[in-house]
Design an enzyme around this catalytic site. Structure first.
Site, PDB file in Angstrom:
ATOM      1  N   SER A  16      61.694  50.804  77.373  1.00  0.00           N
ATOM      2  CA  SER A  16      62.881  50.579  76.754  1.00  0.00           C
ATOM      3  C   SER A  16      62.884  50.447  74.979  1.00  0.00           C
ATOM      4  O   SER A  16      63.889  50.508  74.523  1.00  0.00           O
ATOM      5  CB  SER A  16      63.258  48.850  77.140  1.00  0.00           C
ATOM      6  OG  SER A  16      62.352  48.039  76.691  1.00  0.00           O
ATOM      7  N   HIS A 112      54.080  44.956  69.499  1.00  0.00           N
ATOM      8  CA  HIS A 112      53.285  43.687  70.369  1.00  0.00           C
ATOM      9  C   HIS A 112      54.275  42.477  70.755  1.00  0.00           C
ATOM     10  O   HIS A 112      54.676  41.966  69.614  1.00  0.00           O
ATOM     11  CB  HIS A 112      51.891  43.384  69.749  1.00  0.00           C
ATOM     12  CG  HIS A 112      51.250  42.672  70.786  1.00  0.00           C
ATOM     13  ND1 HIS A 112      50.470  43.028  71.839  1.00  0.00           N
ATOM     14  CD2 HIS A 112      50.763  41.230  70.650  1.00  0.00           C
ATOM     15  CE1 HIS A 112      49.862  41.906  72.556  1.00  0.00           C
ATOM     16  NE2 HIS A 112      50.192  40.825  71.728  1.00  0.00           N
TER      17      HIS A 112
HETATM   18  C1  GAR Z   1      56.888  45.623  75.377  1.00  0.00           C
HETATM   19  O1  GAR Z   1      57.095  44.602  75.439  1.00  0.00           O
HETATM   20  C2  GAR Z   1      55.750  46.073  74.239  1.00  0.00           C
HETATM   21  O2  GAR Z   1      55.712  44.964  73.322  1.00  0.00           O
HETATM   22  C3  GAR Z   1      54.331  45.668  75.026  1.00  0.00           C
HETATM   23  O3  GAR Z   1      54.742  46.413  76.385  1.00  0.00           O
HETATM   24  C4  GAR Z   1      56.126  46.385  76.474  1.00  0.00           C
HETATM   25  C5  GAR Z   1      56.662  47.759  76.758  1.00  0.00           C
HETATM   26  O4  GAR Z   1      57.867  48.130  77.402  1.00  0.00           O
HETATM   27  N1  GAR Z   1      53.078  46.240  74.677  1.00  0.00           N
HETATM   28  C6  GAR Z   1      51.919  45.726  74.504  1.00  0.00           C
HETATM   29  O5  GAR Z   1      51.945  44.547  75.321  1.00  0.00           O
HETATM   30  C7  GAR Z   1      51.081  46.395  73.764  1.00  0.00           C
HETATM   31  N2  GAR Z   1      49.929  45.474  73.655  1.00  0.00           N
HETATM   32  P1  GAR Z   1      58.862  48.947  77.195  1.00  0.00           P
HETATM   33  O6  GAR Z   1      58.031  50.254  77.966  1.00  0.00           O
HETATM   34  O7  GAR Z   1      59.864  48.853  77.815  1.00  0.00           O
HETATM   35  O8  GAR Z   1      58.987  49.636  75.814  1.00  0.00           O
END
Ligand code: GAR
Length: 206
Positions: A16, A112
């Site tokens: 996302s 993050h």
């Molecule tokens: C997001 O919330 C991002 O901040 C987190 O993973 C999710 C990915 O969502 N990242 C971490 O925790 C890294 N330490 P997405 O695939 O929908 O962008």
């Protein structure tokens, strides 16, 4: 006309944040080109999102390489071949090693889901809830050797509500992630981020 910044995104899952970046670039809000989406998981929905947006979707299979270093080297080569000037780590769930970090120092941003340095690592929203924090949020920072430790570019706060679950809190944190990540990429693309040790100064628009 100066050449537009070419952005590459690393994502392991849902994608996302990648989609928010792709849309911000498509709408003209960020002066850059989305060059490639790289994933380490064949089934990552991020790959489908890339294809739907007409962006190259590249799966680099860790099983095809003898070591973490070799896998990472292949990703670095793929990014370089596509002229990527900024890498966005958008939910890329592998630790990136020293060769990658050195190669992309000052040119790799990570998102993050907490107000760093609070709650680094996995399950940041769950950590915030379990700790009893009243406020959490999201951070965009430059990547460095540590886990979620690099110089901070942008942060946005999100209140933790009394009835929050990990799911409801994560949803509200995600909304601010989708705002601040494209904003950070825009500032980078406009040449407005200046690294000064741990501090990142944001220059006024010229
Ligand atoms: C997001 O919330 C991002 O901040 C987190 O993973 C999710 C990915 O969502 N990242 C971490 O925790 C890294 N330490 P997405 O695939 O929908 O962008």
């Amino acid at each position: 006309m100066p050449e537009l910044l070419r952005v590459g995104v690393l994502a392991s899952g849902r994608g996302s944040n990648f989609e928010a970046l792709a849309k911000a670039i498509e709408s003209g809000g960020v002066p850059a080109v989305m060059a490639v989406l790289v994933s380490d998981r064949a089934t990552a929905p991020a790959l489908e999102i890339a294809r739907a947006h007409g962006i190259e979707a590249l799966f680099v299979d860790p099983k095809q390489y003898p070591s973490r270093e070799a896998h990472e080297k292949a990703i670095m080569a793929a990014l370089d071949e596509r002229g990527v000037g900024l890498v966005c780590q958008a939910g890329y769930m592998r630790i990136l090693g020293p060769a990658y970090i050195e190669h992309f120092r000052g040119r790799a941003l990570n998102i993050h889901p907490s107000l760093l340095p609070a709650f680094p690592g996995l399950h940041a929203q769950r950590q915030a809830l379990e700790h009893g924090a009243k406020v959490t949020g999201a951070t965009v920072h430059f990547a460095d050797e540590g886990v979620d430790t690099g110089p901070i570019v942008l942060q946005a706060a999100v209140p933790v509500l009394p009835d929050d679950t990990e799911e409801t809190l994560s949803r509200r944190v995600l909304e601010v992630e989708h705002r601040i990540f494209p904003e950070a990429v825009r500032l980078f693309a406009e040449g407005r981020l200046a690294l000064d040790g741990r501090r990142v100064h944001i220059r006024e628009r010229a």
